[in-house]
Scaffold this motif. Structure first.
Motif, PDB file in Angstrom:
ATOM      1  N   HIS A 147       4.705   0.098   0.323  1.00  0.00           N
ATOM      2  CA  HIS A 147       5.339  -0.892   1.204  1.00  0.00           C
ATOM      3  C   HIS A 147       4.333  -1.899   1.729  1.00  0.00           C
ATOM      4  O   HIS A 147       3.126  -1.754   1.579  1.00  0.00           O
ATOM      5  CB  HIS A 147       6.105  -0.201   2.346  1.00  0.00           C
ATOM      6  N   GLU A 163       3.727  -4.601   5.257  1.00  0.00           N
ATOM      7  CA  GLU A 163       4.098  -4.927   6.627  1.00  0.00           C
ATOM      8  C   GLU A 163       3.395  -6.258   6.920  1.00  0.00           C
ATOM      9  O   GLU A 163       2.179  -6.292   7.075  1.00  0.00           O
ATOM     10  CB  GLU A 163       3.601  -3.819   7.567  1.00  0.00           C
ATOM     11  N   HIS A 196       2.051   5.374   0.819  1.00  0.00           N
ATOM     12  CA  HIS A 196       1.955   6.493   1.769  1.00  0.00           C
ATOM     13  C   HIS A 196       2.608   7.706   1.123  1.00  0.00           C
ATOM     14  O   HIS A 196       3.611   7.572   0.413  1.00  0.00           O
ATOM     15  CB  HIS A 196       2.731   6.210   3.071  1.00  0.00           C
ATOM     16  N   HIS A 212       0.858  -1.186   0.000  1.00  0.00           N
ATOM     17  CA  HIS A 212       0.000   0.000   0.000  1.00  0.00           C
ATOM     18  C   HIS A 212       0.893   1.234   0.000  1.00  0.00           C
ATOM     19  O   HIS A 212       2.060   1.164   0.395  1.00  0.00           O
ATOM     20  CB  HIS A 212      -0.939  -0.001   1.214  1.00  0.00           C
TER      21      HIS A 212
HETATM   22 FE    FE Z   1       1.922   1.381   5.924  1.00  0.00          FE
END
Ligand code: FE
Length: 277
Positions: A103, A105, A61, A59
């Protein structure tokens, strides 16, 4: 020196994000939209893998910083610029997204407790399009100080008792402390004048913050002032104490993009779709 006290109390709301990770959103929800420069605070805590296993697949940012503090569990971070990082218990990742990253996670465990926080810190207009930057900080890099009897503090950002947190070069000059208090132990903290701050109790039952009881899973927004008095409750407790310099700028936010104007949000979406991240 004037004392800070609690001006508002907020409890997180249950929500999910990423590919279905259950979490408590404490800042960034209707009860507390933001606390300039802080845009969001999530606590994720579960020992049920079904609550976290799907993780946060790729996703974007843009325009702010994400700060992950792991208390338990293991996540792996990766981005489209080839950066990789391991988030293990006690580690911190301070990511300056700047002009944009993609990125993921993702959990690196299939069972056991996953527990930690993600905080979003805004960037000023002049830095929103800065180059992305990572500070990956292992637990061994975080100073642990004992400024008073029965008090242990991990200094992640800011200064306390002669120790300086490893996070550096952040424009909002943040203070980020993990404070453990034994019953009845007390501590006076100096927080920079003009910083906005909050306290969040995440272990134990309660603690006294500015003379008032704050319960576990409750966030107290702090008044202006300098000194903050903390005292342990009847049982050992653990608190996040976070403060930062407010930006006092207009905020336009849309999901993972936080800019100053709606036009800049449209530009961020267009850049993302065009593969410019
Ligand atoms: Fe994030």
């Amino acid at each position: 020196m004037s004392d800070r006290h609690i001006t508002r109390r907020i409890r997180g709301t249950d929500t999910s994000d990423g590919a279905g990770v259950k979490l408590k959103r404490i800042i960034g929800q209707p009860g507390l939209d933001m606390l300039d420069p802080f845009l969001l605070l999530d606590e994720f805590r579960s020992d049920d893998a079904g609550d976290y296993i799907a993780g946060f697949p790729e996703h974007p940012h843009r325009g702010f910083e994400t700060v992950t503090y792991m208390l338990a569990g293991h996540m792996q971070h990766g981005d489209n610029h080839g950066n990789r990082g391991d988030l293990t218990p006690g580690s911190v990742q301070w990511m300056t997204a700047g002009r944009g990253i993609l990125h993921s996670e993702m959990p690196q465990q299939e069972n056991g407790l996953m527990w930690g926080f993600q905080l979003w810190v805004n960037l000023p207009a002049k830095d929103k399009m800065t180059a992305p930057r990572y500070q990956d900080i292992g637990p061994e890099q975080i100073p642990v100080v004992h400024p008073a009897e029965g008090v242990e503090v991990k200094v992640i950002a800011g200064e306390l008792a002669g120790a300086t947190g490893p996070v550096e070069g952040i424009v909002t000059a943040p203070v980020y402390l993990d404070v453990s208090l034994q019953p009845g132990a007390s501590l006076t903290l100096d927080l920079p004048t003009g910083h906005h701050g909050f306290v969040y109790v995440f272990e134990g039952e309660s603690a006294l913050v500015g003379g008032e009881s704050l319960q576990r899973s409750e966030l107290g927004v702090l008044s202006e002032g300098e000194q903050l008095q903390l005292r342990g409750g009847d049982k050992p407790s653990r608190l996040l104490v976070v403060a930062g310099k407010p930006l006092n700028e207009s905020v336009a936010r849309y999901g993972p993009f936080v800019m100053n104007t709606p036009e800049q949000i449209h530009e961020a979406i267009a850049d993302f779709r065009a593969g410019k991240f």
